[in-house]
Structures are given as structure tokens and as C-alpha cells.
Design a protein around this motif. Structure first.
Motif, mmCIF file in Angstrom:
data_model
loop_
_atom_site.group_PDB
_atom_site.id
_atom_site.type_symbol
_atom_site.label_atom_id
_atom_site.label_comp_id
_atom_site.label_asym_id
_atom_site.label_seq_id
_atom_site.Cartn_x
_atom_site.Cartn_y
_atom_site.Cartn_z
ATOM 1 N N MET A 1 27.943 6.267 -7.937
ATOM 2 C CA MET A 1 28.812 6.763 -6.799
ATOM 3 C C MET A 1 27.960 7.969 -5.255
ATOM 4 N N THR A 2 27.368 8.485 -5.860
ATOM 5 C CA THR A 2 26.827 9.987 -6.100
ATOM 6 C C THR A 2 24.923 9.576 -4.960
ATOM 7 N N SER A 3 24.910 8.308 -5.614
ATOM 8 C CA SER A 3 23.262 7.820 -5.116
ATOM 9 C C SER A 3 23.455 7.585 -3.636
ATOM 10 N N LEU A 4 24.303 7.049 -3.235
ATOM 11 C CA LEU A 4 25.312 6.649 -1.366
ATOM 12 C C LEU A 4 24.838 7.922 -0.886
ATOM 13 N N LEU A 5 24.694 9.129 -1.854
ATOM 14 C CA LEU A 5 25.263 10.336 -0.597
ATOM 15 C C LEU A 5 23.728 10.838 -0.634
ATOM 16 N N PHE A 6 23.341 10.681 -1.165
ATOM 17 C CA PHE A 6 21.743 10.436 -1.025
ATOM 18 C C PHE A 6 20.487 9.410 -0.138
#
Length: 79
Positions: free
Chosen positions: A1-6
Motif C-alpha cells: 500500500m505504501t508503494s501506491l503513495l510513491f
């Protein structure tokens, strides 16, 4: 999910960069049709009206688009 923030901002940035490049190319004339201009002279495309102007050909009347003839100089009178 944190990869979507990138990845979402990177994707939006690349999309904006592509849009900016397209608008630059459009404004600088990169999409002008250079081949069409050269080939257009080969086609006989008469865009004039198929019906003549109603006043065309009458004596003393100029055809549309043609300048009127200048007045003739006065004739010398006999003494």
C-alpha cells in the motif's frame, strides 16, 4: 500500500510531462503537414462559384475581384 503513495504521484507527473511535451510540439508546428502542401499543387481544385456573377461580362462593369479600369484621358478638342 505504501508503494501506491510513491507510484501515483510518479504516474501523474509523467502524464503531466507527456501533456506538456505534446502541447509544446503542437504550438511549435511539429504537426504541420509539409507533404500535403507540396502535393496540393498537383490537384485541380477550382473553388470558384459554378455560377457566374450576374454582372460579369456587361459592358462597362468590372468582374468581381478585378480592379475597375481608370478613366480615359479627355480627347483633345479641335480648334
Amino acid at each position: 500500500m505504501t508503494s501506491l503513495l510513491f507510484l501515483v504521484p510518479v504516474a501523474l507527473g509523467l502524464g503531466g510531462l507527456g501533456l506538456a511535451a505534446f502541447l509544446w510540439a503542437l504550438r511549435s508546428g511539429q504537426f504541420d503537414d509539409l507533404d500535403g502542401e507540396g502535393a496540393r499543387i498537383l490537384f485541380d481544385d477550382d473553388r470558384s462559384s459554378p455560377h457566374p456573377h450576374p454582372r460579369a461580362g456587361r459592358a462597362g462593369m468590372a468582374n468581381p475581384g478585378e480592379p475597375a479600369c481608370p478613366p480615359s484621358p479627355p480627347s483633345p478638342s479641335a480648334p
